[in-house]
Design a protein around this motif. Structure first.
Motif, PDB file in Angstrom:
ATOM      1  N   ARG A  22       0.832  -1.213   0.000  1.00 30.44           N
ATOM      2  CA  ARG A  22       0.000   0.000   0.000  1.00 30.44           C
ATOM      3  C   ARG A  22       0.863   1.259   0.000  1.00 30.44           C
ATOM      4  O   ARG A  22       0.561   2.222  -0.706  1.00 30.44           O
ATOM      5  CB  ARG A  22      -0.961  -0.012   1.187  1.00 30.44           C
ATOM      6  CG  ARG A  22      -2.050  -1.064   1.016  1.00 30.44           C
ATOM      7  CD  ARG A  22      -3.212  -0.844   1.953  1.00 30.44           C
ATOM      8  NE  ARG A  22      -2.829  -0.888   3.349  1.00 30.44           N
ATOM      9  CZ  ARG A  22      -3.331  -1.726   4.243  1.00 30.44           C
ATOM     10  NH1 ARG A  22      -4.247  -2.602   3.901  1.00 30.44           N
ATOM     11  NH2 ARG A  22      -2.943  -1.685   5.492  1.00 30.44           N
ATOM     12  N   LEU A  23       1.944   1.251   0.792  1.00 30.25           N
ATOM     13  CA  LEU A  23       2.849   2.395   0.820  1.00 30.25           C
ATOM     14  C   LEU A  23       3.502   2.591  -0.549  1.00 30.25           C
ATOM     15  O   LEU A  23       3.606   3.718  -1.043  1.00 30.25           O
ATOM     16  CB  LEU A  23       3.919   2.212   1.892  1.00 30.25           C
ATOM     17  CG  LEU A  23       4.972   3.319   1.959  1.00 30.25           C
ATOM     18  CD1 LEU A  23       4.336   4.656   2.308  1.00 30.25           C
ATOM     19  CD2 LEU A  23       6.059   2.968   2.955  1.00 30.25           C
ATOM     20  N   THR A  24       3.901   1.502  -1.177  1.00 35.58           N
ATOM     21  CA  THR A  24       4.515   1.581  -2.507  1.00 35.58           C
ATOM     22  C   THR A  24       3.529   2.168  -3.517  1.00 35.58           C
ATOM     23  O   THR A  24       3.881   3.032  -4.305  1.00 35.58           O
ATOM     24  CB  THR A  24       4.996   0.187  -2.957  1.00 35.58           C
ATOM     25  OG1 THR A  24       5.961  -0.288  -2.026  1.00 35.58           O
ATOM     26  CG2 THR A  24       5.596   0.231  -4.346  1.00 35.58           C
ATOM     27  N   ALA A  25       2.291   1.704  -3.483  1.00 31.93           N
ATOM     28  CA  ALA A  25       1.275   2.230  -4.402  1.00 31.93           C
ATOM     29  C   ALA A  25       1.046   3.715  -4.155  1.00 31.93           C
ATOM     30  O   ALA A  25       0.941   4.500  -5.102  1.00 31.93           O
ATOM     31  CB  ALA A  25      -0.029   1.454  -4.250  1.00 31.93           C
ATOM     32  N   PHE A  26       0.988   4.119  -2.889  1.00 30.53           N
ATOM     33  CA  PHE A  26       0.794   5.531  -2.555  1.00 30.53           C
ATOM     34  C   PHE A  26       1.934   6.373  -3.106  1.00 30.53           C
ATOM     35  O   PHE A  26       1.715   7.374  -3.793  1.00 30.53           O
ATOM     36  CB  PHE A  26       0.686   5.693  -1.030  1.00 30.53           C
ATOM     37  CG  PHE A  26       0.698   7.117  -0.566  1.00 30.53           C
ATOM     38  CD1 PHE A  26      -0.431   7.909  -0.699  1.00 30.53           C
ATOM     39  CD2 PHE A  26       1.844   7.673  -0.012  1.00 30.53           C
ATOM     40  CE1 PHE A  26      -0.421   9.232  -0.276  1.00 30.53           C
ATOM     41  CE2 PHE A  26       1.857   8.985   0.418  1.00 30.53           C
ATOM     42  CZ  PHE A  26       0.722   9.774   0.284  1.00 30.53           C
ATOM     43  N   GLN A  27       3.173   5.971  -2.818  1.00 28.25           N
ATOM     44  CA  GLN A  27       4.331   6.740  -3.276  1.00 28.25           C
ATOM     45  C   GLN A  27       4.437   6.757  -4.793  1.00 28.25           C
ATOM     46  O   GLN A  27       4.815   7.755  -5.385  1.00 28.25           O
ATOM     47  CB  GLN A  27       5.613   6.193  -2.671  1.00 28.25           C
ATOM     48  CG  GLN A  27       5.733   6.498  -1.209  1.00 28.25           C
ATOM     49  CD  GLN A  27       7.044   6.019  -0.632  1.00 28.25           C
ATOM     50  OE1 GLN A  27       7.535   4.955  -0.976  1.00 28.25           O
ATOM     51  NE2 GLN A  27       7.616   6.814   0.249  1.00 28.25           N
ATOM     52  N   ARG A  28       4.107   5.662  -5.412  1.00 25.79           N
ATOM     53  CA  ARG A  28       4.212   5.542  -6.870  1.00 25.79           C
ATOM     54  C   ARG A  28       3.309   6.537  -7.585  1.00 25.79           C
ATOM     55  O   ARG A  28       3.610   6.985  -8.681  1.00 25.79           O
ATOM     56  CB  ARG A  28       3.831   4.115  -7.237  1.00 25.79           C
ATOM     57  CG  ARG A  28       4.124   3.706  -8.608  1.00 25.79           C
ATOM     58  CD  ARG A  28       3.849   2.219  -8.718  1.00 25.79           C
ATOM     59  NE  ARG A  28       4.064   1.792 -10.070  1.00 25.79           N
ATOM     60  CZ  ARG A  28       3.453   0.780 -10.622  1.00 25.79           C
ATOM     61  NH1 ARG A  28       2.596   0.070  -9.925  1.00 25.79           N
ATOM     62  NH2 ARG A  28       3.697   0.472 -11.861  1.00 25.79           N
ATOM     63  N   LEU A  29       2.206   6.876  -6.955  1.00 30.50           N
ATOM     64  CA  LEU A  29       1.237   7.751  -7.602  1.00 30.50           C
ATOM     65  C   LEU A  29       1.246   9.181  -7.082  1.00 30.50           C
ATOM     66  O   LEU A  29       0.398   9.983  -7.451  1.00 30.50           O
ATOM     67  CB  LEU A  29      -0.165   7.141  -7.484  1.00 30.50           C
ATOM     68  CG  LEU A  29      -0.318   5.798  -8.208  1.00 30.50           C
ATOM     69  CD1 LEU A  29      -1.653   5.162  -7.895  1.00 30.50           C
ATOM     70  CD2 LEU A  29      -0.129   5.955  -9.701  1.00 30.50           C
ATOM     71  N   LEU A  30       2.229   9.517  -6.237  1.00 25.74           N
ATOM     72  CA  LEU A  30       2.356  10.906  -5.799  1.00 25.74           C
ATOM     73  C   LEU A  30       2.757  11.787  -6.983  1.00 25.74           C
ATOM     74  O   LEU A  30       3.610  11.420  -7.788  1.00 25.74           O
ATOM     75  CB  LEU A  30       3.441  11.036  -4.728  1.00 25.74           C
ATOM     76  CG  LEU A  30       3.071  10.626  -3.316  1.00 25.74           C
ATOM     77  CD1 LEU A  30       4.302  10.706  -2.424  1.00 25.74           C
ATOM     78  CD2 LEU A  30       1.971  11.499  -2.769  1.00 25.74           C
ATOM     79  N   ALA A  31       2.171  12.942  -7.062  1.00 28.80           N
ATOM     80  CA  ALA A  31       2.541  13.892  -8.117  1.00 28.80           C
ATOM     81  C   ALA A  31       3.865  14.558  -7.759  1.00 28.80           C
ATOM     82  O   ALA A  31       4.196  14.699  -6.585  1.00 28.80           O
ATOM     83  CB  ALA A  31       1.445  14.947  -8.263  1.00 28.80           C
TER      84      ALA A  31
END
Length: 164
Positions: A22-31
């Motif tokens: 979940r953390l990886t997905a969050f960081q991956r999609l940060l602008a």
């Protein structure tokens, strides 16, 4: 595998991998950080920046590769980095990691540099000027050209950098 620990005082803190995903997905999609206004002085400063050769490592525009995530699929972005290792001479920290020698540093993206309280990979520079002056190795010639700039051209480069 925390279950292999002889003593695990807080087993409830163990992660089965789901939090990391979940953390990886969050960081991956940060602008990326928003850029400031692009004025005539910013554009002129970028031209001076490029004339110094800084853009050979701090590449303005890249395109992502193919991705199953539509928001990341072949997207043009502007990190001002090539994300590669470069021999930075005395700027290096002496830490060898994998195939990277102690003088090699990954080109940091310049986007968001205007919001950074300290600069360079180890935070040793307090100002943009200090960070530029610390460049060495493959960037030594760009640093020397920077040192020869007029005060007005230096200010243009700094105006450009502060827009990132």
């Amino acid at each position: 595998d925390c279950s292999l620990l002889a003593c695990n005082p807080a087993p409830g803190l163990n992660d089965d991998g789901s939090m990391i995903r979940r953390l990886t997905a969050f960081q991956r999609l940060l602008a990326p950080p928003a850029r400031g206004p692009i004025t005539a002085n910013v554009t002129a400063g970028e031209q001076v920046f490029n004339s110094l050769g800084c853009n050979s490592c701090h590449v303005a525009t890249l395109v992502t590769g193919p991705s199953d995530v539509a928001a990341l699929d072949t997207v043009t972005f502007h990190p001002y980095s090539d994300f590669l290792l470069h021999d930075m001479g005395r700027l290096g920290d002496g830490i060898a990691q994998g195939e990277a020698t102690g003088s090699e540093i990954r080109t940091a993206p310049l986007w968001g540099v205007s919001r950074q309280p300290t600069l360079l990979h180890d935070g040793r520079a307090q100002t943009l000027e200090e960070a530029i002056d610390a460049h060495d190795g493959q960037a030594a010639s760009s640093r020397r050209e920077w040192s020869r700039l007029s005060a007005s051209d230096r200010e243009l480069v700094l105006t450009f950098l502060r827009s990132l």
